[in-house]
Design an enzyme around this catalytic site. Structure first.
Site, PDB file in Angstrom:
ATOM      1  N   ASN A 148       0.778  -1.319  -0.076  1.00  0.00           N
ATOM      2  CA  ASN A 148      -0.069  -0.118   0.116  1.00  0.00           C
ATOM      3  C   ASN A 148       0.816   1.144  -0.061  1.00  0.00           C
ATOM      4  O   ASN A 148       0.721   2.142  -0.950  1.00  0.00           O
ATOM      5  CB  ASN A 148      -0.703  -0.180   1.242  1.00  0.00           C
ATOM      6  CG  ASN A 148      -2.145   0.648   1.150  1.00  0.00           C
ATOM      7  OD1 ASN A 148      -2.493   1.182   0.179  1.00  0.00           O
ATOM      8  ND2 ASN A 148      -2.780   0.734   2.354  1.00  0.00           N
ATOM      9  N   ILE A 149       1.832   1.292   0.859  1.00  0.00           N
ATOM     10  CA  ILE A 149       2.648   2.605   1.185  1.00  0.00           C
ATOM     11  C   ILE A 149       3.786   2.443  -0.255  1.00  0.00           C
ATOM     12  O   ILE A 149       3.990   3.290  -0.661  1.00  0.00           O
ATOM     13  CB  ILE A 149       3.269   2.695   2.633  1.00  0.00           C
ATOM     14  CG1 ILE A 149       2.009   2.856   3.508  1.00  0.00           C
ATOM     15  CG2 ILE A 149       4.161   3.908   2.605  1.00  0.00           C
ATOM     16  CD1 ILE A 149       2.711   2.879   5.015  1.00  0.00           C
ATOM     17  N   ALA A 231       9.286   2.231   8.135  1.00  0.00           N
ATOM     18  CA  ALA A 231       8.640   0.829   8.182  1.00  0.00           C
ATOM     19  C   ALA A 231       8.409   0.616   9.923  1.00  0.00           C
ATOM     20  O   ALA A 231       7.611   1.059  10.436  1.00  0.00           O
ATOM     21  CB  ALA A 231       9.351  -0.157   7.681  1.00  0.00           C
ATOM     22  N   ARG A 232       9.351  -0.073  10.379  1.00  0.00           N
ATOM     23  CA  ARG A 232       9.634  -0.298  11.778  1.00  0.00           C
ATOM     24  C   ARG A 232      11.131  -0.274  12.295  1.00  0.00           C
ATOM     25  O   ARG A 232      11.969  -0.639  11.481  1.00  0.00           O
ATOM     26  CB  ARG A 232       8.915  -1.568  12.260  1.00  0.00           C
ATOM     27  CG  ARG A 232       7.386  -1.398  12.372  1.00  0.00           C
ATOM     28  CD  ARG A 232       6.913  -0.794  13.376  1.00  0.00           C
ATOM     29  NE  ARG A 232       5.337  -0.431  13.429  1.00  0.00           N
ATOM     30  CZ  ARG A 232       4.536   0.378  12.738  1.00  0.00           C
ATOM     31  NH1 ARG A 232       5.043   1.341  12.067  1.00  0.00           N
ATOM     32  NH2 ARG A 232       3.437   0.430  13.063  1.00  0.00           N
ATOM     33  N   ASP A 256      12.223   7.536  10.956  1.00  0.00           N
ATOM     34  CA  ASP A 256      10.892   7.837  11.343  1.00  0.00           C
ATOM     35  C   ASP A 256      10.778   6.760  12.375  1.00  0.00           C
ATOM     36  O   ASP A 256       9.944   7.255  13.337  1.00  0.00           O
ATOM     37  CB  ASP A 256       9.939   7.951  10.379  1.00  0.00           C
ATOM     38  CG  ASP A 256       8.759   8.526  10.940  1.00  0.00           C
ATOM     39  OD1 ASP A 256       8.617   9.671  11.777  1.00  0.00           O
ATOM     40  OD2 ASP A 256       7.820   7.748  10.996  1.00  0.00           O
ATOM     41  N   GLU A 261      11.474   3.615  21.167  1.00  0.00           N
ATOM     42  CA  GLU A 261      10.378   4.686  20.757  1.00  0.00           C
ATOM     43  C   GLU A 261      10.123   5.170  22.248  1.00  0.00           C
ATOM     44  O   GLU A 261       8.950   4.472  22.431  1.00  0.00           O
ATOM     45  CB  GLU A 261       9.583   4.367  19.876  1.00  0.00           C
ATOM     46  CG  GLU A 261       9.944   4.018  18.445  1.00  0.00           C
ATOM     47  CD  GLU A 261       9.078   3.897  17.325  1.00  0.00           C
ATOM     48  OE1 GLU A 261       7.751   3.874  17.609  1.00  0.00           O
ATOM     49  OE2 GLU A 261       9.396   3.827  16.036  1.00  0.00           O
ATOM     50  N   HIS A 280       8.447   8.812  14.752  1.00  0.00           N
ATOM     51  CA  HIS A 280       7.372   7.921  14.384  1.00  0.00           C
ATOM     52  C   HIS A 280       5.809   8.725  13.794  1.00  0.00           C
ATOM     53  O   HIS A 280       4.912   8.527  14.350  1.00  0.00           O
ATOM     54  CB  HIS A 280       6.914   7.101  15.238  1.00  0.00           C
ATOM     55  CG  HIS A 280       6.225   5.646  14.714  1.00  0.00           C
ATOM     56  ND1 HIS A 280       6.303   4.409  15.214  1.00  0.00           N
ATOM     57  CD2 HIS A 280       5.401   5.653  13.794  1.00  0.00           C
ATOM     58  CE1 HIS A 280       5.419   3.652  14.427  1.00  0.00           C
ATOM     59  NE2 HIS A 280       4.904   4.213  13.701  1.00  0.00           N
ATOM     60  N   GLY A 282       4.849   9.051  10.494  1.00  0.00           N
ATOM     61  CA  GLY A 282       4.555   8.787   9.216  1.00  0.00           C
ATOM     62  C   GLY A 282       3.052   9.138   9.064  1.00  0.00           C
ATOM     63  O   GLY A 282       2.632   9.646   8.016  1.00  0.00           O
ATOM     64  N   ALA A 283       2.079   8.442   9.930  1.00  0.00           N
ATOM     65  CA  ALA A 283       0.323   8.572   9.538  1.00  0.00           C
ATOM     66  C   ALA A 283       0.161   9.513  10.442  1.00  0.00           C
ATOM     67  O   ALA A 283      -1.193  10.079  10.341  1.00  0.00           O
ATOM     68  CB  ALA A 283      -0.086   7.625   9.982  1.00  0.00           C
TER      69      ALA A 283
HETATM   70  C1  MLT Z   1       0.818   2.679  11.543  1.00  0.00           C
HETATM   71  O1  MLT Z   1       1.054   1.379  11.494  1.00  0.00           O
HETATM   72  O2  MLT Z   1      -0.384   2.520  11.077  1.00  0.00           O
HETATM   73  C2  MLT Z   1       1.665   3.583  11.976  1.00  0.00           C
HETATM   74  O3  MLT Z   1       2.751   3.174  12.496  1.00  0.00           O
HETATM   75  C3  MLT Z   1       0.770   4.855  12.560  1.00  0.00           C
HETATM   76  C4  MLT Z   1       0.840   4.857  13.979  1.00  0.00           C
HETATM   77  O4  MLT Z   1       0.147   4.027  14.504  1.00  0.00           O
HETATM   78  O5  MLT Z   1       1.004   5.792  14.611  1.00  0.00           O
END
Ligand code: MLT
Length: 318
Positions: A148-149, A231-232, A256, A261, A280, A282-283
């Site tokens: 998706n990303i 990613a992670r 990111d 974390e 973190h 990203g979203a």
């Molecule tokens: C996610 O997996 O959707 C992202 O890491 C966003 C988040 O949960 O902060």
């Protein structure tokens, strides 16, 4: 319904939930707090940043729905959820564009020394001659994980005049031709790593991906290449990355997502000038979170409607 919200979600969505449900909010609780709050809750709403342990899930005896306000499932005990048969729903779509856009922000920050330039201006220095950067156009964008990303990142790279190459876990001729139609060449991951000028990671954290970018992969990268991990944390071996950066074996890295974390922790990577770090994010855009919030409200209203007793059941004397 009885909801427990353990991550920050869109404020309008939270207000809508609070208007119609019994909502307890505790952002990123530790395990003991989670265990104590979850006991009578039917729905748990969470993002990354909180560990949903088996102990906590066992304490949630009334749980019927786990709602991931986003995509990743690396912070929850999936085996136990499956064993107990608790419904788990994700909202992966709305965050994808935000993550893809941050990938570009990080690539540009690296390529154009944006962070160093900003810091030097704030310190009263004019480093125009030192901070000559690189263009993205004309470079090879290597995408590990064309889901998706990653798929969006590859398409955006192609639109910017980059040569987009990528790899997937299960390649096939059919998939290769679909990606080719979108201007993306499907090759194996070793080739992506070796050819990329900008290498971006978009795979979930699962046992086979832990340390995917470690010593060997970093040695395969071009000395002029930049790495972006969105990613992670566990997907990159950060000790190996630190060594590679210190020894000048790659040009720079932006992260990111991180192995650790939490507030109060400072990664040793922060000592290096050619590293860009974000927490973190990203979203984390108003736009994506608003959409995710709306979807959460919708999922819960459907759940209430489908599980509410019918009028007949309510009015029939027992
Ligand atoms: C996610 O997996 O959707 C992202 O890491 C966003 C988040 O949960 O902060």
């Amino acid at each position: 319904m009885k909801l427990l919200v353990v991550s920050k979600i869109d404020p309008d969505a939270l207000a809508a939930l609070q208007a119609t449900h019994d909502v307890v909010v505790a952002i990123n609780p530790d395990d003991d707090t989670l265990v104590s709050l979850i006991a009578d809750r039917e729905v748990l709403i969470f993002r990354s940043g909180v560990e949903i342990t088996r102990r906590a899930l066992e304490a949630g005896r009334e749980l019927r729905l786990l709602l991931r306000a986003g995509s990743g499932l690396d912070n929850i005990d999936l085996a136990y959820i499956e064993q107990r048969g608790i419904d788990l729903q994700r909202v992966p779509g709305p965050g994808a564009q935000s993550v893809a856009e941050l990938t570009f922000a990080l690539m540009l920050a690296l390529a154009r020394n944006v962070v160093t330039a900003d810091a030097s201006m704030r310190a009263g220095r004019w480093m125009k001659s030192e901070l000559v950067g690189h263009m993205l156009a004309g470079k090879t964008l290597g995408v590990i994980g064309l889901g998706n990303i990653g798929g969006k990142v590859a398409a955006m790279g192609s639109a910017w005049g980059m040569t987009a190459i990528g790899c997937v876990e299960r390649p096939s001729t059919g998939r290769a031709s679909t990606f080719a139609d979108h201007g993306v060449e499907l090759v194996d991951c070793d080739e992506v790593i070796a050819r990329a000028d900008f290498l971006t990671l978009h795979v979930p954290l699962k046992p086979t991906n832990v340390g995917l970018i470690g010593e060997a992969a970093l040695r395969r990268m071009k000395p002029t290449a930049f790495l972006v991990n969105i990613a992670r944390g566990g997907v990159v071996d950060e000790d190996a990355l630190l060594r590679a950066l210190r020894e000048g074996r790659i040009a720079g890295a932006a992260l990111d997502v991180h192995a650790t974390e939490r507030d109060g922790y400072r990664t040793p990577l922060a000592d290096l000038p050619n590293v860009v770090l974000t927490p973190h994010l990203g979203a984390s855009t108003v736009d994506s979170q608003r959409e995710i919030g709306r979807e959460i409200v919708r999922i819960l209203s459907v759940l209430v409607t489908t599980t509410a007793p019918s009028l007949q059941e309510v009015s029939t004397p027992r």
